[in-house]
Design a protein around this motif. Structure first.
Motif, mmCIF file in Angstrom:
data_model
loop_
_atom_site.group_PDB
_atom_site.id
_atom_site.type_symbol
_atom_site.label_atom_id
_atom_site.label_comp_id
_atom_site.label_asym_id
_atom_site.label_seq_id
_atom_site.Cartn_x
_atom_site.Cartn_y
_atom_site.Cartn_z
ATOM 1 N N MET A 175 -7.184 0.762 8.318
ATOM 2 C CA MET A 175 -6.248 0.915 7.203
ATOM 3 C C MET A 175 -6.203 2.386 6.775
ATOM 4 N N GLU B 168 -1.891 1.710 3.728
ATOM 5 C CA GLU B 168 -1.985 1.316 2.321
ATOM 6 C C GLU B 168 -1.329 2.438 1.502
ATOM 7 N N TYR B 169 -0.207 2.131 0.875
ATOM 8 C CA TYR B 169 0.666 3.147 0.275
ATOM 9 C C TYR B 169 0.410 3.322 -1.227
ATOM 10 N N TYR B 170 0.243 4.576 -1.633
ATOM 11 C CA TYR B 170 0.040 4.915 -3.047
ATOM 12 C C TYR B 170 1.124 5.913 -3.475
ATOM 13 N N LYS C 73 -2.444 0.084 10.150
ATOM 14 C CA LYS C 73 -1.752 -0.357 8.935
ATOM 15 C C LYS C 73 -1.941 0.710 7.856
ATOM 16 N N LYS D 110 -4.997 5.155 4.106
ATOM 17 C CA LYS D 110 -4.515 5.360 2.742
ATOM 18 C C LYS D 110 -3.579 6.559 2.724
ATOM 19 N N GLU E 288 3.159 -0.244 11.958
ATOM 20 C CA GLU E 288 2.471 -1.501 12.290
ATOM 21 C C GLU E 288 3.080 -2.129 13.546
#
Length: 311
Positions: free
Chosen positions: A1, A36-38, A34, A3, A26
Motif C-alpha cells: 500500500m 492510499e490517497y490523502y 494499491k 501512501k 491497481e
C-alpha cells in the motif's frame, strides 16, 4: 500500500483524474500495487510531503515545480515566465525526450522519481487580488502577492514592483480574508475551486507562467517496485501518463467556463490587450540575465531545446 499526499480537493478535475490514476495503477499491476490517497493537504503542504518522500517516510507526493525548487533546481525552467507559448507547448515538452532526462536528474538529486508532469489547473497562472483592477505591471505596484518561495517567482514579482509574501496554499483563503496578503498568482481553476475568488474580486488573465507540477515516488518505493526499469514501476508510469491525458481533458472543460463563473460571482476579470501583454513580457524579460545562460539556473542549451519543441 502506497501512501500519497496531495493538495487536490474533491470536486475538481485534478481530484477526479487522481482517482482514475489510483484505479489504473491497481489494474495495471493486477492488484499488486494499491494507493492510499490523502488529498486536500491532509499530510501537509507540497514542501512537507516532498520532504517526507525524500526521507522515505511517505511513498508518493504531488508538488508544484515552483515548490520543488526549494529542494531541486532541475525543473526551475518550468516556472520561468515566457518559457512556454501556451499549454499545448508545456504538454509537448513534457511528452518529448526531455521528460525521461529530467526525471532521471531529479531522481539523482533528491531521490524522488517524477512519474507525472502536469499543468496545475490546465492553464497559465492568473493574478488575483483584493484591492484593484490590474491591467499592466505598474498597476500591481506594492501589492502583497503570495509566493511559493521560488527564486524565479520572487524575481518576477520584484520586476513588477510586487511584494512577495510566502504563505502555504492551505492558509491562503484566511490570508486573503484578513489582508495578510493582497492576492495570489495561481491557475484560474484552482483559485476558483479553493474559493479564493470569494474574497479576491479582481483577476488578470496572464500567459506568463504555467505552474506545472509533478507526482513523485520515493527511492525506497522505486526499489520496491523493481527499480526504474521494473515491470511494476513502469506500470505506475503508464498509469500516470494516462491520467495526465484524462486530467488535461477535464481541465480544458473547466478552464473554458471558469471566467464566466467568476464574473457571475462578482469578480472583475481583465483580459490584457496585446499591448498590455507586451508590457508583462517586457517586465519578465528583465530577469532573463539572472537565470538563463551559461552557469545559470537555466542553461542556454535547455532554453533552446524547449523553445524548439513544437516550432
Amino acid at each position: 500500500m502506497l501512501k500519497w499526499g496531495d493538495a487536490a480537493v474533491d470536486g475538481t478535475a485534478e481530484y477526479e483524474a487522481n482517482q482514475k490514476f489510483i484505479e489504473l495503477v491497481e489494474a495495471y499491476t493486477d492488484g499488486q500495487v494499491k494507493i492510499e490517497y490523502y488529498p486536500a493537504g491532509q499530510l501537509g503542504s507540497d514542501g512537507d510531503v516532498v520532504q517526507a518522500c525524500m526521507a522515505n517516510t511517505l511513498e508518493m507526493a504531488k508538488c508544484s515545480t515552483a515548490n520543488l525548487s526549494e529542494f531541486c533546481h532541475v525543473l526551475d525552467f518550468c516556472d520561468f515566465p515566457g518559457m512556454f507559448r501556451d499549454t499545448d507547448h508545456v504538454y509537448e515538452v513534457m511528452a518529448s525526450d526531455l521528460r525521461d532526462e529530467l526525471a532521471a536528474q531529479v531522481y539523482e538529486e533528491i531521490g524522488c522519481y517524477p512519474v507525472t508532469f502536469d499543468v496545475d489547473g490546465g492553464a497559465a497562472r492568473w493574478m488575483f487580488n483584493t484591492k484593484r483592477e490590474v491591467k499592466v505591471p505598474q498597476d500591481a505596484y506594492n501589492l502583497k502577492i503570495r509566493t511559493t518561495g521560488s527564486e524565479i517567482e520572487m524575481a518576477l514579482y520584484e520586476a513588477c514592483g510586487i511584494g512577495a509574501t510566502p504563505m502555504a496554499w492551505q492558509e491562503l483563503y484566511t490570508g486573503l480574508e484578513q489582508g495578510t496578503v493582497d492576492g495570489v498568482y495561481a491557475g484560474p481553476v484552482p483559485a476558483f475551486t479553493n474559493n479564493f475568488t470569494e474574497v479576491a474580486k479582481y483577476a488578470t488573465v496572464l500567459t506568463l507562467s504555467f505552474g506545472p507540477s509533478v507526482r513523485v515516488v520515493s527511492s525506497k518505493t522505486v526499489e520496491a517496485l523493481g527499480g526504474v526499469d521494473g515491470e511494476l514501476f513502469q506500470a505506475v508510469v503508464k498509469a500516470s501518463k494516462e491520467s495526465e491525458k484524462i486530467k488535461r481533458e477535464l481541465n480544458e472543460k473547466d478552464v473554458a467556463g471558469v471566467a464566466g463563473q467568476m464574473r457571475e460571482q462578482g469578480v472583475t476579470v481583465y483580459e490584457p490587450t496585446p499591448e498590455d501583454q507586451k508590457l508583462w513580457l517586457e517586465a519578465a524579460g528583465k530577469i532573463v540575465p539572472q537565470f538563463i545562460g551559461d552557469g545559470k539556473a537555466i542553461s542556454t542549451e535547455l532554453y533552446d531545446r524547449v523553445q524548439a519543441i513544437g516550432n
